[in-house]
Motif scaffolding. Structure first.
Motif: not given
Length: 198
Positions: A170-188
């Motif tokens: 989780e600490r590594t994930l926080e450095k990358s901007g945090g968890a992507l749990v909901s309300d996120f969109m990645v364009p294909l």
């Protein structure tokens, strides 16, 4: 590497009590593998070509392949899309939290170790490695991180308690901007369209 070889193959044999693994490539297959190593950043094949001895003597093909391998090895590691890394690590940590069985937890812990080690090596600008070579490479550039990663991985495997390992991820994930749990969109990526025929 033999210019006339048409189908790559691997051959194993014992000579003088030692086991040898020989990989035979035609020039085009080896050239492809050198460039594939750039994308996957698995540098073993690059290292082998760069340090190899050409028998019976250097020729135009071997010189070209060696120059290609050296150029590719000098290039920086490929840039990973940070969103892809965040999604991957978010999902992996979630699965590890929810793991009910020991074998599930162990397989996910192995995957987490590989992901975190690979990310740390990329941050230090070194190539990817496999198995024990990954740990040795990480130890040369980030010994403290490597030791902590080892300890948390071993604790998870020994006790089937991944809580500390998850917090480390989780600490590594926080450095990358945090968890992507909901309300996120990645364009294909835009693909080709095929009209419907109704």
């Amino acid at each position: 590497m033999f210019a006339e070889q048409r189908a790559p193959y691997r051959e194993s044999f014992i000579e003088g009590g030692k086991i040898f693994d020989v990989f035979i490539y035609d020039a085009e297959s080896l050239h492809y593998n050198l460039h594939a190593a750039r994308h996957s950043w698995q540098t073993a094949v690059l290292d082998i070509v760069c340090s190899s001895i050409t028998l019976p003597h250097e020729n135009a093909i071997s010189a070209y392949l060696r120059k290609s391998a050296e150029r590719i090895r000098r290039s920086p590691p490929p840039v990973e899309d940070p969103r892809t890394f965040r999604i991957l690590l978010t999902n992996l940590l979630r699965d590890l939290r929810l793991a009910q069985h020991r074998w599930d937890m162990q397989s996910l812990a192995i995957e987490l170790y590989k992901i975190l080690a690979g990310n740390e090596m990329r941050e230090h600008g070194i190539g990817g490695h496999v198995r024990k070579h990954c740990r040795a490479a990480l130890m040369t550039v980030a010994p403290g991180y490597c030791t902590q990663l080892d300890e948390l991985f071993e604790l998870t495997i020994r006790t089937s308690d991944a809580a500390d390992f998850i917090r480390f991820g989780e600490r590594t994930l926080e450095k990358s901007g945090g968890a992507l749990v909901s309300d996120f969109m990645v364009p294909l990526s835009e693909g080709k369209r095929l009209p419907l025929r109704l």
